[in-house]
Design a protein around this motif. Structure first.
Motif, PDB file in Angstrom:
ATOM      1  N   ASN A  94     -21.262  18.854 -14.063  1.00  0.00           N
ATOM      2  CA  ASN A  94     -21.258  20.814 -14.804  1.00  0.00           C
ATOM      3  C   ASN A  94     -20.248  20.644 -15.752  1.00  0.00           C
ATOM      4  O   ASN A  94     -20.631  21.084 -16.731  1.00  0.00           O
ATOM      5  CB  ASN A  94     -21.160  21.837 -13.415  1.00  0.00           C
ATOM      6  N   ASP A  95     -19.444  18.905 -15.926  1.00  0.00           N
ATOM      7  CA  ASP A  95     -18.556  19.616 -16.297  1.00  0.00           C
ATOM      8  C   ASP A  95     -17.826  18.265 -16.872  1.00  0.00           C
ATOM      9  O   ASP A  95     -16.872  17.937 -16.675  1.00  0.00           O
ATOM     10  CB  ASP A  95     -16.779  20.669 -16.803  1.00  0.00           C
ATOM     11  N   HIS A 130     -20.455  18.080  -7.810  1.00  0.00           N
ATOM     12  CA  HIS A 130     -20.840  19.490  -8.589  1.00  0.00           C
ATOM     13  C   HIS A 130     -19.879  19.329  -9.958  1.00  0.00           C
ATOM     14  O   HIS A 130     -20.883  19.457 -10.923  1.00  0.00           O
ATOM     15  CB  HIS A 130     -20.577  20.632  -7.296  1.00  0.00           C
ATOM     16  N   CYS A 131     -18.834  19.181 -10.219  1.00  0.00           N
ATOM     17  CA  CYS A 131     -18.137  19.211 -10.805  1.00  0.00           C
ATOM     18  C   CYS A 131     -18.473  18.194 -12.129  1.00  0.00           C
ATOM     19  O   CYS A 131     -18.484  18.721 -13.030  1.00  0.00           O
ATOM     20  CB  CYS A 131     -16.394  19.097 -10.320  1.00  0.00           C
ATOM     21  N   HIS A 176     -10.150  23.585 -12.980  1.00  0.00           N
ATOM     22  CA  HIS A 176     -11.018  23.846 -12.028  1.00  0.00           C
ATOM     23  C   HIS A 176     -10.407  23.777 -10.594  1.00  0.00           C
ATOM     24  O   HIS A 176      -9.402  23.240 -11.197  1.00  0.00           O
ATOM     25  CB  HIS A 176     -12.375  22.104 -11.824  1.00  0.00           C
TER      26      HIS A 176
END
Length: 385
Positions: free
Chosen positions: A92-93, A88-89, A61
């Motif tokens: 989601n992951d 957000h990172c 990322h």
């Protein structure tokens, strides 16, 4: 397979983290998730993500967070961007463990986002003290948000425990910076001088000076004092690396840039060198000059004396090769002459060069064998009155 995320936001931090990133990537039991952010993605600071790409590490990322300027308000806005971007990172992951290093303001936001997602954090370089910089309270805050702690000396390990962390989760593993030096094949003196255009016949100093963030509005004055000292000791060549994105960093870089333009015969200003060139330059320098942590951790391993200016690093465990002085040109000149008289003598106070191996082994032990409970008890070192 368990996923271990490593975050890097600056050129210096990436250089330190490189052996650990490499060790995680090579391990067949865990998956590396490399997250790049901060000044790495900024054209102003040299877009140093290119160094990471050249090294061949897969980047999972890229999270841009930087705002223009480095006033306190700008830094707060960067921190807000980091909190939002990493939130957000991580949703989601999400990694199974997050590794962060040091004391950068943006790392506080990274850790907060991970904490909210219940991601265990492994923190490197906790327990250290830098009384002249806001980094101090950031570092200790990161300690309290983290689950595993990897300190560079036993003194720092005891400090982390003093902050209420259980001794069973605090490990003295040495410094990754020392590992870099002990295992990296550095350039010959003639080669690094040629690459950096340092006259073969001249002795030189590597200069890295950052603003002292708890001394408001002093960056300009203190940088000018440094320039006065370099001007007085003009028989030396000065290889200057630019300051980081701390509050006041733009002032430091502007003054150093103006100085370098006026003294092109014995001064060179560079935005970044990369780890190998930087360490090679430090190895053959007469001394290091400034207030960077690399003068405290890396330079002693190479045997290079350090002139440590002012209070930015005050409180760190220092080798006898480090000479501390006041941020005045008279004091700096005196310390420069003392450093030039010192013999180069390697000092090994920050570990045996096996730091990354130790960190990976401990992380794997917790990911695969031990229970990770984020319900931490506060460890009391003594009787509470």
């Amino acid at each position: 397979m368990k996923k271990v995320a490593v975050v890097t936001s600056t050129r210096a931090e990436y250089g330190i983290l490189t052996p650990l990133i490499r060790a995680i990537e090579k391990d067949s039991d865990i998956e590396l998730e490399l997250i790049v952010t901060g000044t790495h993605l900024s054209k102003k600071y040299g877009y140093t993500v290119s160094f990471i790409e050249e090294d061949g590490f897969p980047i999972s990322h890229k999270i841009p967070i930087m705002t223009e300027g480095n006033l306190p308000c700008d830094i707060s806005e960067t921190m807000a961007n980091a909190l939002k971007g990493f939130a957000h990172c991580f949703v989601n992951d999400p990694p199974d463990m997050l590794v962060i290093l040091g004391d950068r303001t943006e790392m506080l936001s990274v850790a907060a986002a991970a904490m909210n997602e219940h991601i265990p954090i492994a923190h490197i370089h906790g327990g250290e003290v830098t009384q002249g910089a806001v980094d101090d309270c950031i570092r200790h805050s990161l300690t309290k948000m983290s689950f595993l702690h990897f300190t560079s000396t036993e003194i720092y390990r005891k400090r982390v425990i003093q902050l209420g962390e259980s001794p069973s989760r605090v490990f003295n593993v040495g410094a990754l910076g020392a590992e870099n030096i002990l295992h990296e094949s550095l350039m010959a003196e003639s080669e690094i001088k040629n690459i950096l255009e340092i006259p073969a016949s001249m002795n030189y100093a590597v200069v890295t000076y950052h603003p002292v963030t708890l001394e408001t509005f002093m960056a300009e004055k203190q940088t000018k004092e440094l320039c006065m000292a370099m001007h007085q000791e003009h028989e030396l060549f000065y290889l200057i690396t630019m300051a980081n994105a701390d509050s006041g960093g733009d002032d430091v870089n502007r003054i150093l840039s103006e100085y370098a333009k006026k003294h092109i015969k014995n001064t060179k200003l560079v935005s970044n060198l990369g780890m190998k060139k930087y360490l090679s330059a430090v190895k053959y320098a007469s001394f290091m000059l400034g207030n960077s942590s690399s003068g405290i951790i890396e330079a002693p391993v190479l045997g290079t004396p350090t002139v440590n200016i002012g209070d930015r690093q005050k409180g760190r465990f220092m080798a006898e090769t480090v000479i501390t002085c006041e941020p005045t040109h008279e004091s700096i000149v005196y310390a420069i002459n003392a450093a030039r008289a010192r013999k180069h003598k390697p000092m090994y106070i920050y570990g045996d060069g096996k730091t990354s191996q130790k960190i990976v082994e401990i992380i794997k032990r917790y990911l695969f064998e031990k229970e990770i409970s984020l319900k931490k008890n506060f460890y009391d070192c003594g009787v509470i009155v």
